[in-house]
Design an enzyme around this catalytic site. Sequence first.
Site, PDB file in Angstrom:
ATOM      1  N   ASN A  91       0.802  -1.213   0.000  1.00 57.35           N
ATOM      2  CA  ASN A  91       0.000   0.000   0.000  1.00 57.35           C
ATOM      3  C   ASN A  91       0.842   1.273   0.000  1.00 57.35           C
ATOM      4  OD1 ASN A  91      -2.422   1.789   0.741  1.00 57.35           O
ATOM      5  ND2 ASN A  91      -1.127   1.999   2.549  1.00 57.35           N
ATOM      6  N   TYR A 154       4.717   8.762 -11.368  1.00 51.87           N
ATOM      7  CA  TYR A 154       3.630   8.067 -10.674  1.00 51.87           C
ATOM      8  C   TYR A 154       2.879   7.137 -11.628  1.00 51.87           C
ATOM      9  CZ  TYR A 154      -0.392   7.352  -7.601  1.00 51.87           C
ATOM     10  OH  TYR A 154      -1.376   6.790  -6.819  1.00 51.87           O
TER      11      TYR A 154
END
Length: 259
Positions: A91, A154
Site C-alpha cells: 500500500n 507516478y
Amino acid sequence: MSSAGRPVAAVTGGAGELGFAICRRLARAGMLPVMLDRDAARLSERAAALEAEFGLPPSHIALDLVAADAAARAMEQIAQRHGRLDCLVNNAGLSAGHQIASISLADWEAVMRINLTVPMLLAHAAMRFWRAQGSGSIVNMASRTWLSGAGPAYTASKAGLVGLTRSLAVQLGEFNVTVNAVAPSYVRSAFNSQSGPETERRHLRLGVLSRLATPEDVANAVAFLASGEARFITGEVLHVAGGAQLAGRPQSVAPEGQA
C-alpha cells in the site's frame, strides 16, 4: 479468535489513513494486520487504536522500506513473531515530479523505488512463507491513473505495478498464491483535502457516480481480494474508481420514451 489463530497480513504504509483503514478492515475480517511504516510514533498510536477497537494488539514494524535490506528484515521479524504470512498488501506509495518539464532524476527514482521496487522486493522476501504454506495472497495498490496518466513517474510506476501483478500471478500460481491489484481513483481523505475543494470537484467530474471514494471503499476491495472468497481470482485489476476508469461521465439521460 485469538491472535495465534488468525491469518497474518502485512500492510505497508499501515500508519497512513488508507493503510490504517485497510488494517481495520482486515482485522474485522479476522486477520492479524502487521503494520509496516517508517513513522514509529504514528504506528504506536494506530496500534493502540486497533487494540481499543478489536481487543487485539496488532504487530507493527517501524522501518524505512527503501533501505536495501528492509524487505528481508521485515519478513524476518514476521517469521519470528508469527511464523507465517498469509497476505502482503503493498500500500505504501509516493507521488512526486508531476510535470515532465521539471521532473528530476531524484524524483523519478524515489517514486519508482517505493511504488514498484519495494513491492517486488517484499514479494521476493515473502517467498519463504509461501513455499512452506502452499497458499497466500498479494494485493498491490495501483491507481486508476495507470490507464489515463498523471505525473510521469507516478503513472509509470503504477502501470509497472500492474505488470508486476500479472507477472507474479503467473510465477506464484504454483504455490496457490493469488496476486491482484486494487486501482482507486481520488480518495477523499484528510491528506487529499489539503489540495482544496476545486481538486475534489475536478475528480468528481471524472467518475460516473455522485461521490468520491473513501478509504473504506478501497479497504473493502483489499479485504475481498485477501479473503478465501477470492481464492480463484488472480492477475486482475479491481478498479475502485466510481467509473473514472471509463471514458468519462455520460451526458444526462432523457427519461424513457423521450428524445
